[in-house]
Structures are given as structure tokens and as C-alpha cells.
Design a protein around this motif. Structure first.
Motif, PDB file in Angstrom:
ATOM      1  N   LYS A   5       0.837  -1.205   0.000  1.00 34.23           N
ATOM      2  CA  LYS A   5       0.000   0.000   0.000  1.00 34.23           C
ATOM      3  C   LYS A   5       0.873   1.257   0.000  1.00 34.23           C
ATOM      4  O   LYS A   5       0.611   2.206  -0.730  1.00 34.23           O
ATOM      5  CB  LYS A   5      -0.938  -0.017   1.202  1.00 34.23           C
ATOM      6  N   GLU A   6       1.927   1.254   0.840  1.00 35.49           N
ATOM      7  CA  GLU A   6       2.846   2.396   0.880  1.00 35.49           C
ATOM      8  C   GLU A   6       3.566   2.569  -0.459  1.00 35.49           C
ATOM      9  O   GLU A   6       3.768   3.676  -0.920  1.00 35.49           O
ATOM     10  CB  GLU A   6       3.904   2.192   1.978  1.00 35.49           C
ATOM     11  N   LYS A   7       3.942   1.437  -1.044  1.00 40.23           N
ATOM     12  CA  LYS A   7       4.659   1.459  -2.316  1.00 40.23           C
ATOM     13  C   LYS A   7       3.784   2.079  -3.417  1.00 40.23           C
ATOM     14  O   LYS A   7       4.233   2.927  -4.182  1.00 40.23           O
ATOM     15  CB  LYS A   7       5.062   0.036  -2.697  1.00 40.23           C
ATOM     16  N   ILE A   8       2.532   1.669  -3.460  1.00 36.41           N
ATOM     17  CA  ILE A   8       1.586   2.210  -4.444  1.00 36.41           C
ATOM     18  C   ILE A   8       1.384   3.705  -4.210  1.00 36.41           C
ATOM     19  O   ILE A   8       1.412   4.499  -5.144  1.00 36.41           O
ATOM     20  CB  ILE A   8       0.243   1.447  -4.409  1.00 36.41           C
ATOM     21  N   GLN A   9       1.242   4.087  -2.949  1.00 34.71           N
ATOM     22  CA  GLN A   9       1.062   5.498  -2.594  1.00 34.71           C
ATOM     23  C   GLN A   9       2.252   6.316  -3.084  1.00 34.71           C
ATOM     24  O   GLN A   9       2.090   7.392  -3.648  1.00 34.71           O
ATOM     25  CB  GLN A   9       0.900   5.640  -1.069  1.00 34.71           C
ATOM     26  N   GLU A  10       3.467   5.781  -2.892  1.00 34.44           N
ATOM     27  CA  GLU A  10       4.679   6.482  -3.317  1.00 34.44           C
ATOM     28  C   GLU A  10       4.719   6.630  -4.839  1.00 34.44           C
ATOM     29  O   GLU A  10       5.064   7.678  -5.358  1.00 34.44           O
ATOM     30  CB  GLU A  10       5.911   5.708  -2.823  1.00 34.44           C
ATOM     31  N   GLU A  11       4.326   5.569  -5.541  1.00 35.67           N
ATOM     32  CA  GLU A  11       4.298   5.619  -7.009  1.00 35.67           C
ATOM     33  C   GLU A  11       3.305   6.658  -7.507  1.00 35.67           C
ATOM     34  O   GLU A  11       3.573   7.380  -8.458  1.00 35.67           O
ATOM     35  CB  GLU A  11       3.967   4.238  -7.587  1.00 35.67           C
ATOM     36  N   ILE A  12       2.161   6.747  -6.843  1.00 38.89           N
ATOM     37  CA  ILE A  12       1.142   7.739  -7.204  1.00 38.89           C
ATOM     38  C   ILE A  12       1.692   9.154  -6.997  1.00 38.89           C
ATOM     39  O   ILE A  12       1.533  10.016  -7.854  1.00 38.89           O
ATOM     40  CB  ILE A  12      -0.162   7.522  -6.403  1.00 38.89           C
ATOM     41  N   GLU A  13       2.393   9.349  -5.877  1.00 33.30           N
ATOM     42  CA  GLU A  13       2.969  10.672  -5.601  1.00 33.30           C
ATOM     43  C   GLU A  13       3.985  11.075  -6.664  1.00 33.30           C
ATOM     44  O   GLU A  13       4.029  12.218  -7.093  1.00 33.30           O
ATOM     45  CB  GLU A  13       3.614  10.686  -4.212  1.00 33.30           C
ATOM     46  N   VAL A  14       4.795  10.121  -7.097  1.00 39.13           N
ATOM     47  CA  VAL A  14       5.787  10.387  -8.146  1.00 39.13           C
ATOM     48  C   VAL A  14       5.080  10.758  -9.452  1.00 39.13           C
ATOM     49  O   VAL A  14       5.451  11.715 -10.126  1.00 39.13           O
ATOM     50  CB  VAL A  14       6.736   9.173  -8.355  1.00 39.13           C
ATOM     51  N   GLU A  16       2.083  12.018  -9.763  1.00 38.99           N
ATOM     52  CA  GLU A  16       1.461  13.338  -9.601  1.00 38.99           C
ATOM     53  C   GLU A  16       2.491  14.446  -9.742  1.00 38.99           C
ATOM     54  O   GLU A  16       2.217  15.484 -10.337  1.00 38.99           O
ATOM     55  CB  GLU A  16       0.754  13.427  -8.242  1.00 38.99           C
ATOM     56  N   LEU A  17       3.675  14.213  -9.193  1.00 41.32           N
ATOM     57  CA  LEU A  17       4.760  15.187  -9.335  1.00 41.32           C
ATOM     58  C   LEU A  17       5.085  15.413 -10.804  1.00 41.32           C
ATOM     59  O   LEU A  17       5.217  16.534 -11.263  1.00 41.32           O
ATOM     60  CB  LEU A  17       6.025  14.682  -8.634  1.00 41.32           C
ATOM     61  N   ARG A  18       5.200  14.310 -11.531  1.00 41.57           N
ATOM     62  CA  ARG A  18       5.508  14.401 -12.959  1.00 41.57           C
ATOM     63  C   ARG A  18       4.390  15.089 -13.728  1.00 41.57           C
ATOM     64  O   ARG A  18       4.646  15.829 -14.660  1.00 41.57           O
ATOM     65  CB  ARG A  18       5.768  13.009 -13.544  1.00 41.57           C
ATOM     66  N   ALA A  19       3.164  14.819 -13.319  1.00 47.14           N
ATOM     67  CA  ALA A  19       2.008  15.416 -13.993  1.00 47.14           C
ATOM     68  C   ALA A  19       2.019  16.940 -13.833  1.00 47.14           C
ATOM     69  O   ALA A  19       1.553  17.657 -14.698  1.00 47.14           O
ATOM     70  CB  ALA A  19       0.719  14.832 -13.446  1.00 47.14           C
TER      71      ALA A  19
END
Length: 92
Positions: A5-14, A16-19
Motif C-alpha cells: 500500500k505504501e509502495k503504491i502510494q509512493e508511485e502515485i505521488e511520483v 502526480e509530481l511528474r504530472a
């Protein structure tokens, strides 16, 4: 170790940053000298000479190159400055 769950959250944050990242794309023109474009990139985009030279060659041979990425509010004035210098740039 991170939970999945944390890993997925981190990937989403990355993602979003790129977006949120916008780009200034510089296009080739047959008007300006390499030196002029290099000086402009060093001045406006805070490139090193090496970075500016690489971008200038990419623009020359490929027709375009991303010269700066970041937030819109940071890139807008830089893109305007490149346009004022007579360069062909676009903010995407």
C-alpha cells in the motif's frame, strides 16, 4: 520494508509530481547562431555551457528539445524571455 500500500502510494505521488511538471520546448530556426542560442539558454534557463550546447545540438539535429522542466509559474517567465530573444519556444 514498505507495505504494498505504501509502495503504491509512493508511485502515485511520483506520477502526480511528474504530472505537475511542465516543459519549455525549444524549436529549431535558421536564424540564430549556435552561440546565441547557447548564451540564451545559459542566461534564461540557468544551463551550464555543456547543457546549453547539448540542447542546442539536439534542437539543430532533431528540430526540438526540452530545455527546462518544472512548475508552470516558474517556466512562464522563462519561456516569455526566450520568445523575447526571438527564439522559437513553447510551454507544454
Amino acid at each position: 520494508k514498505m507495505s504494498s500500500k505504501e509502495k503504491i502510494q509512493e508511485e502515485i505521488e511520483v506520477l502526480e509530481l511528474r504530472a505537475n511538471e511542465h516543459q519549455i520546448v525549444l524549436f529549431n530556426d535558421d536564424i540564430h547562431s549556435f552561440d546565441y542560442v547557447i548564451d540564451s539558454l545559459v542566461d534564461v534557463c540557468e544551463h551550464t555551457i555543456e547543457q546549453a550546447e547539448q540542447c542546442t545540438y539536439l534542437v539543430h539535429f532533431k528540430g526540438k528539445c526540452t530545455v527546462k522542466t518544472g512548475e508552470l509559474k516558474e517556466l512562464k517567465p522563462r519561456c516569455s524571455k526566450l520568445l523575447e530573444l526571438g527564439l522559437s519556444a513553447e510551454l507544454i
